[in-house]
Design an enzyme around this catalytic site. Structure first.
Site, PDB file in Angstrom:
ATOM      1  CE  LYS A   8      -1.966  -1.067   3.952  1.00  0.00           C
ATOM      2  NZ  LYS A   8      -1.339  -2.370   4.269  1.00  0.00           N
ATOM      3  NE  ARG A  83      -4.841  -0.936   9.900  1.00  0.00           N
ATOM      4  CZ  ARG A  83      -3.732  -0.551   9.250  1.00  0.00           C
ATOM      5  NH1 ARG A  83      -3.670   0.603   8.671  1.00  0.00           N
ATOM      6  NH2 ARG A  83      -2.718  -1.356   9.194  1.00  0.00           N
ATOM      7  NE  ARG A 122       7.643  -2.445   6.186  1.00  0.00           N
ATOM      8  CZ  ARG A 122       6.328  -2.365   6.347  1.00  0.00           C
ATOM      9  NH1 ARG A 122       5.580  -1.761   5.450  1.00  0.00           N
ATOM     10  NH2 ARG A 122       5.771  -2.897   7.412  1.00  0.00           N
ATOM     11  NE  ARG A 155       5.933  -0.192   9.999  1.00  0.00           N
ATOM     12  CZ  ARG A 155       4.793  -0.290   9.321  1.00  0.00           C
ATOM     13  NH1 ARG A 155       4.680   0.342   8.153  1.00  0.00           N
ATOM     14  NH2 ARG A 155       3.780  -0.985   9.765  1.00  0.00           N
ATOM     15  NE  ARG A 166       1.903  -4.740  10.991  1.00  0.00           N
ATOM     16  CZ  ARG A 166       3.082  -4.732  10.368  1.00  0.00           C
ATOM     17  NH1 ARG A 166       4.162  -5.236  10.962  1.00  0.00           N
ATOM     18  NH2 ARG A 166       3.177  -4.214   9.166  1.00  0.00           N
TER      19      ARG A 166
HETATM   20  P1  AP5 Z   1       4.804  -1.556   1.876  1.00  0.00           P
HETATM   21  O1  AP5 Z   1       4.436  -0.746   0.688  1.00  0.00           O
HETATM   22  O2  AP5 Z   1       5.565  -0.921   2.979  1.00  0.00           O
HETATM   23  O3  AP5 Z   1       3.516  -2.334   2.423  1.00  0.00           O
HETATM   24  P2  AP5 Z   1       2.213  -1.796   3.178  1.00  0.00           P
HETATM   25  O4  AP5 Z   1       1.042  -2.453   2.533  1.00  0.00           O
HETATM   26  O5  AP5 Z   1       2.233  -0.321   3.240  1.00  0.00           O
HETATM   27  O6  AP5 Z   1       2.433  -2.477   4.583  1.00  0.00           O
HETATM   28  P3  AP5 Z   1       2.368  -1.871   6.054  1.00  0.00           P
HETATM   29  O7  AP5 Z   1       3.136  -2.803   6.933  1.00  0.00           O
HETATM   30  O8  AP5 Z   1       2.756  -0.433   6.066  1.00  0.00           O
HETATM   31  O9  AP5 Z   1       0.883  -2.022   6.360  1.00  0.00           O
HETATM   32  P4  AP5 Z   1       0.254  -1.981   7.711  1.00  0.00           P
HETATM   33  O10 AP5 Z   1      -1.149  -1.878   7.303  1.00  0.00           O
HETATM   34  O11 AP5 Z   1       0.592  -3.120   8.602  1.00  0.00           O
HETATM   35  O12 AP5 Z   1       0.943  -0.709   8.425  1.00  0.00           O
HETATM   36  P5  AP5 Z   1       0.455   0.786   8.721  1.00  0.00           P
HETATM   37  O13 AP5 Z   1       1.618   1.647   8.722  1.00  0.00           O
HETATM   38  O14 AP5 Z   1      -0.691   1.130   7.860  1.00  0.00           O
HETATM   39  O15 AP5 Z   1       5.622  -2.812   1.304  1.00  0.00           O
HETATM   40  C1  AP5 Z   1       6.106  -3.833   2.169  1.00  0.00           C
HETATM   41  C2  AP5 Z   1       7.469  -4.346   1.638  1.00  0.00           C
HETATM   42  O16 AP5 Z   1       7.278  -4.985   0.381  1.00  0.00           O
HETATM   43  C3  AP5 Z   1       8.481  -3.229   1.390  1.00  0.00           C
HETATM   44  O17 AP5 Z   1       9.736  -3.681   1.789  1.00  0.00           O
HETATM   45  C4  AP5 Z   1       8.410  -3.000  -0.119  1.00  0.00           C
HETATM   46  O18 AP5 Z   1       9.682  -2.587  -0.601  1.00  0.00           O
HETATM   47  C5  AP5 Z   1       8.041  -4.368  -0.655  1.00  0.00           C
HETATM   48  N1  AP5 Z   1       7.143  -4.295  -1.830  1.00  0.00           N
HETATM   49  C6  AP5 Z   1       6.075  -3.478  -1.977  1.00  0.00           C
HETATM   50  N2  AP5 Z   1       5.463  -3.696  -3.156  1.00  0.00           N
HETATM   51  C7  AP5 Z   1       6.156  -4.700  -3.755  1.00  0.00           C
HETATM   52  C8  AP5 Z   1       5.994  -5.405  -5.000  1.00  0.00           C
HETATM   53  N3  AP5 Z   1       4.989  -5.111  -5.861  1.00  0.00           N
HETATM   54  N4  AP5 Z   1       6.889  -6.378  -5.306  1.00  0.00           N
HETATM   55  C9  AP5 Z   1       7.892  -6.677  -4.441  1.00  0.00           C
HETATM   56  N5  AP5 Z   1       8.093  -6.067  -3.267  1.00  0.00           N
HETATM   57  C10 AP5 Z   1       7.222  -5.088  -2.917  1.00  0.00           C
HETATM   58  O19 AP5 Z   1      -0.092   0.647  10.206  1.00  0.00           O
HETATM   59  C11 AP5 Z   1       0.804   0.369  11.265  1.00  0.00           C
HETATM   60  C12 AP5 Z   1       0.069   0.391  12.595  1.00  0.00           C
HETATM   61  O20 AP5 Z   1      -0.493   1.718  12.829  1.00  0.00           O
HETATM   62  C13 AP5 Z   1      -1.147  -0.543  12.716  1.00  0.00           C
HETATM   63  O21 AP5 Z   1      -0.750  -1.845  13.078  1.00  0.00           O
HETATM   64  C14 AP5 Z   1      -1.944   0.156  13.814  1.00  0.00           C
HETATM   65  O22 AP5 Z   1      -1.378  -0.069  15.067  1.00  0.00           O
HETATM   66  C15 AP5 Z   1      -1.746   1.638  13.476  1.00  0.00           C
HETATM   67  N6  AP5 Z   1      -2.777   2.127  12.524  1.00  0.00           N
HETATM   68  C16 AP5 Z   1      -2.565   2.632  11.283  1.00  0.00           C
HETATM   69  N7  AP5 Z   1      -3.727   2.957  10.693  1.00  0.00           N
HETATM   70  C17 AP5 Z   1      -4.710   2.656  11.591  1.00  0.00           C
HETATM   71  C18 AP5 Z   1      -6.130   2.731  11.559  1.00  0.00           C
HETATM   72  N8  AP5 Z   1      -6.784   3.177  10.469  1.00  0.00           N
HETATM   73  N9  AP5 Z   1      -6.818   2.329  12.658  1.00  0.00           N
HETATM   74  C19 AP5 Z   1      -6.184   1.889  13.747  1.00  0.00           C
HETATM   75  N10 AP5 Z   1      -4.834   1.755  13.846  1.00  0.00           N
HETATM   76  C20 AP5 Z   1      -4.107   2.140  12.772  1.00  0.00           C
HETATM   77 MG    MG Z   2       2.376   1.098   4.788  1.00  0.00          MG
END
Ligand code: AP5
Ligand code: MG
Ligand code: ZN
Length: 209
Positions: A8, A83, A122, A155, A166
């Site tokens: 994402k 979410r 990552r 992270r 998660r």
């Molecule tokens: P990346 O693009 O970083 O993946 P992502 O989908 O963004 O994964 P996240 O871990 O950021 O998602 P998340 O939902 O767990 O975390 P968030 O920060 O939102 O890619 C991942 C890896 O793959 C990278 O190394 C990249 O290089 C590689 N890659 C990407 N695309 C690729 C491809 N096509 N081919 C090959 N490799 C690829 O949330 C974190 C925390 O914040 C949550 O757990 C929660 O505690 C809190 N939080 C955030 N939002 C909310 C909400 N709305 N409500 C409540 N709590 C929340």
């Molecule tokens: Mg992300």
């Protein structure tokens, strides 16, 4: 939308560079708040470290403030929000009152074995949040962000225990929202197993359609 590690953030960074709209990532907003040591950061820190969702009231509050800013008047890109059903309902009410309704939901898919590989390899920029991967998407210079020169780090929630939490939160609370958006006729899937250029191309086609 999409499970942790689906890509994402990677896609979002590329879309905002192309379409010049704000990137509203609740995860990045919480990480910035933790770094700055604000009250919001203190509230979010333990939930995030465990892989748990930050309470709805807190998360909805920050999105409400952010979406009302002027720079969202010509479009915006949400990443990691909503979410939960409560967040989705709050977003609907909010965007209707602002006349900034959501007209496209892109669901980035990937299988679980790939998610684990992506999360464990990552590395993220401390300054601008751009994600890299030690083998899939290595930075030009090890440990340094291609985008801004900032240092890369792992992270704190990218460990096996937090990832389990998660993923289970994703299946229990977030995945059900796909049918919510499908019923609203705004949902499209993009195969996140494809390369990042292909993922960007498919998402761009959806945006431009
Ligand atoms: P990346 O693009 O970083 O993946 P992502 O989908 O963004 O994964 P996240 O871990 O950021 O998602 P998340 O939902 O767990 O975390 P968030 O920060 O939102 O890619 C991942 C890896 O793959 C990278 O190394 C990249 O290089 C590689 N890659 C990407 N695309 C690729 C491809 N096509 N081919 C090959 N490799 C690829 O949330 C974190 C925390 O914040 C949550 O757990 C929660 O505690 C809190 N939080 C955030 N939002 C909310 C909400 N709305 N409500 C409540 N709590 C929340
Ligand atoms: Mg992300
Ligand atoms: Zn950077």
């Amino acid at each position: 939308m999409g499970p942790p590690g689906a890509g994402k953030g990677t896609l979002a960074k590329r879309l905002i560079a192309k379409y010049h709209i704000p990137h509203i990532s609740t995860g990045d907003m919480f990480r910035d708040a933790i770094k700055a040591g604000t009250e919001l950061g203190k509230t979010a820190k333990d939930y995030m470290a465990r892989g748990d969702l930050v309470p709805d009231e807190v998360t909805i509050g920050i999105v409400k403030e952010r979406l009302a800013l002027d720079d969202c008047s010509h479009g915006y890109l949400l990443d990691g929000f909503p979410r939960t059903l409560k967040q989705a309902e709050a977003l609907k009410a909010l965007t209707e009152s602002l006349k900034r309704t959501v007209n496209l939901v892109i669901n980035v898919t990937a299988d679980e074995a790939e998610l684990v590989k992506r999360i464990s390899g990552r590395r993220v920029c401390k300054n601008c949040g751009t994600p890299f991967h030690v083998t899939n998407m290595p930075p030009k210079k090890e440990g340094v962000c291609d985008n801004c020169g900032g240092p890369l780090f792992q992270r704190p929630d990218d460990n096996e225990a937090a990832l389990k939490v998660r993923l289970s939160n994703y299946y229990a609370s977030t995945k059900p929202l796909l049918s919510y958006y499908e019923a609203m006729n705004v949902l499209s899937n993009v195969d996140g197993m494809l390369g990042t250029d292909k993922v960007l191309e498919l998402a761009s086609q959806l945006i431009e359609a």
